[in-house]
Write an enzyme that holds these catalytic residues in place. Structure first.
Site, mmCIF file in Angstrom:
data_model
loop_
_atom_site.group_PDB
_atom_site.id
_atom_site.type_symbol
_atom_site.label_atom_id
_atom_site.label_comp_id
_atom_site.label_asym_id
_atom_site.label_seq_id
_atom_site.Cartn_x
_atom_site.Cartn_y
_atom_site.Cartn_z
ATOM 1 N N ASP A 19 14.024 -15.873 -3.329
ATOM 2 C CA ASP A 19 13.226 -14.890 -4.062
ATOM 3 C C ASP A 19 13.659 -13.494 -3.647
ATOM 4 O OD1 ASP A 19 10.501 -13.066 -3.524
ATOM 5 O OD2 ASP A 19 10.578 -14.018 -5.502
ATOM 6 N N HIS A 52 24.426 0.985 -13.501
ATOM 7 C CA HIS A 52 24.812 2.397 -13.355
ATOM 8 C C HIS A 52 23.779 3.106 -12.484
ATOM 9 C CE1 HIS A 52 22.079 4.587 -16.241
ATOM 10 N NE2 HIS A 52 22.114 3.473 -16.938
ATOM 11 N N ASP A 110 15.701 3.907 -15.848
ATOM 12 C CA ASP A 110 17.075 4.042 -16.348
ATOM 13 C C ASP A 110 17.908 4.926 -15.439
ATOM 14 O OD1 ASP A 110 18.648 5.535 -19.261
ATOM 15 O OD2 ASP A 110 19.346 3.970 -17.891
ATOM 16 N N GLU A 138 27.573 6.796 -16.338
ATOM 17 C CA GLU A 138 27.351 5.911 -17.494
ATOM 18 C C GLU A 138 26.761 6.711 -18.624
ATOM 19 O OE1 GLU A 138 24.302 5.032 -18.871
ATOM 20 O OE2 GLU A 138 24.904 3.389 -20.169
ATOM 21 N N GLU A 139 25.882 7.638 -18.293
ATOM 22 C CA GLU A 139 25.182 8.406 -19.327
ATOM 23 C C GLU A 139 26.122 9.355 -20.087
ATOM 24 O OE1 GLU A 139 21.137 6.929 -18.534
ATOM 25 O OE2 GLU A 139 22.367 7.583 -20.218
ATOM 26 N N HIS A 173 14.899 8.469 -20.882
ATOM 27 C CA HIS A 173 15.649 9.745 -20.854
ATOM 28 C C HIS A 173 14.726 10.960 -20.803
ATOM 29 C CE1 HIS A 173 19.851 8.194 -22.315
ATOM 30 N NE2 HIS A 173 19.399 7.566 -21.234
ATOM 31 N N ASP A 228 14.491 -11.531 -9.680
ATOM 32 C CA ASP A 228 14.661 -12.946 -9.313
ATOM 33 C C ASP A 228 15.660 -13.635 -10.230
ATOM 34 O OD1 ASP A 228 11.147 -13.376 -8.388
ATOM 35 O OD2 ASP A 228 12.875 -12.686 -7.221
HETATM 36 N N1 DTR Z 1 22.845 2.485 -22.193
HETATM 37 C C1 DTR Z 1 21.513 2.649 -21.683
HETATM 38 C C2 DTR Z 1 20.421 2.433 -22.649
HETATM 39 C C3 DTR Z 1 20.423 1.257 -23.475
HETATM 40 C C4 DTR Z 1 19.987 1.268 -24.736
HETATM 41 N N2 DTR Z 1 20.017 0.005 -25.226
HETATM 42 C C5 DTR Z 1 20.492 -0.816 -24.275
HETATM 43 C C6 DTR Z 1 20.678 -2.188 -24.311
HETATM 44 C C7 DTR Z 1 21.195 -2.814 -23.191
HETATM 45 C C8 DTR Z 1 21.537 -2.058 -22.065
HETATM 46 C C9 DTR Z 1 21.317 -0.653 -22.042
HETATM 47 C C10 DTR Z 1 20.777 -0.069 -23.171
HETATM 48 C C11 DTR Z 1 21.363 3.997 -21.063
HETATM 49 O O1 DTR Z 1 21.704 4.139 -19.904
HETATM 50 O O2 DTR Z 1 20.863 4.944 -21.712
HETATM 51 ZN ZN ZN Z 2 20.235 6.161 -20.165
HETATM 52 ZN ZN ZN Z 3 20.939 2.950 -18.550
#
Ligand code: DTR
Ligand code: ZN
Ligand code: ZN
Length: 315
Positions: A41, A123, A135, A169-170, A285, A304
């Protein structure tokens, strides 16, 4: 290249079984595959403690953890220190995007067959408008805790384990593209699968499984079926996260997602709970993507599931 996992029923297994029944032996047969070691776990309290650290880092660095900002590098330093202390072999890759220096953090767990590498990644950067806790602190914290759990339990898998935290990544999957494009073809071919975790603790969560590689998809679906949680195929993110460069390079990929700005339907609320007519993450965001923007149950379940898949696919 399709990811195969020992113990899966295949035509060869059927032939072997018939041979065994008729002759009592299977010529040249490998020993029966071991059952996968049971994944431990992942303590959600530990995952949340990493999120608290990411929040503190953002608060101390202008409110964000974005590419090129102090908050991103401080996030990377935090993750790297934990991994170095746990015995991982860490590598920091440097790249430039938008005139600013970016970094990827790669952590290899010593041992396992380096011709069969299972990777799990997320990311680590957020947007400039907020701390980026769902995020993608959520994915980064869960991948970190899975790596630390490998070390804590001294897991010795058959395959080699590699974990990654991507930069920028963004800004368009810059860090993961940098990593994949700098792999030799031999090293790229050694990656048996890449698992991506981007937004796995959304406050009004859905349970979405990437439908790219069928073996990886089934592994995640088996986990959720085992805990009685329905899943749906992830359709919003094709090409929108760090699995995309791996998929383009022919590596089997999969992952989990709890939703972003799309709205939860009445049918989804009926099976998952939460609020219909509201987005999965209203703070996507935004400045309100803080430690208050996390659903603990979703974070726990997905952490998990992450551990289950890493153990299952690396055994
Ligand atoms: N790329 C991600 C947001 C995102 C939007 N739809 C999905 C689906 C699967 C993974 C990620 C995402 C970001 O960092 O904004
Ligand atoms: Zn994002
Ligand atoms: Zn993301």
């Amino acid at each position: 290249m399709k990811l195969s996992v020992p113990g899966r029923t295949t035509a060869a297994a059927v032939v072997a079984a018939v041979t065994l029944l008729t002759t009592g032996s299977i010529a040249g047969a490998a020993p029966a595959p071991e059952a996968a070691a049971a994944a431990p776990d992942l303590p959600v309290a530990n995952v949340k403690a990493h999120l608290t650290q990411f929040q503190s880092i953002a608060t101390a660095n202008g409110g964000n953890r974005a590419h090129g900002r102090a908050g991103f590098k401080a996030s990377l330093d935090y993750v790297k220190a934990k991994l170095d202390a746990a015995g991982f072999t860490t590598t920091v890759q440097q790249f430039t995007s938008g005139g600013l220096t970016g970094y990827n953090l790669i952590a290899d767990w010593p041992g396992g067959d380096t011709n069969q590498v299972i990777m799990a990644g997320s990311h680590l950067d957020g947007v400039t408008s907020g701390p980026g806790i769902n995020d993608n602190g959520s994915g980064s914290a869960a991948v970190l805790e899975a790596a630390l759990t490998v070390a804590r339990t001294n897991y010795q898998p058959t395959k080699h384990l590699r974990f990654a935290w991507w930069g920028a990544e963004e800004r368009g999957l810059v860090g993961s593209n940098h990593y994949v494009s700098n792999l030799s073809s031999a090293n790229r071919d050694r990656i048996s699968g890449y698992l991506n975790f981007d937004m796995i603790g959304s406050p009004n969560p859905g349970y979405f499984v990437y439908d790219d590689d069928p073996t990886i998809e089934k592994t995640f679906k088996d986990y959720f079926a085992g805990i009685g949680v329905a899943t749906e195929i992830e359709t919003e993110g094709d090409g929108r996260s760090d699995h995309a460069p791996f998929k383009s390079a022919g590596v089997p990929v999969g992952g989990l997602f709890t939703g972003a700005s799309r709205t939860k339907s009445a049918a989804q609320a009926a099976k998952w709970g939460g609020t219909a007519g509201q987005s999965f993450d209203r703070c996507y965001h935004s400045s309100c993507d803080t430690t208050s923007n996390i659903n603990d149950t979703a974070l726990d379940r997905n952490g998990d599931a992450l551990a289950y898949a890493v153990w299952e696919l690396s055994s």
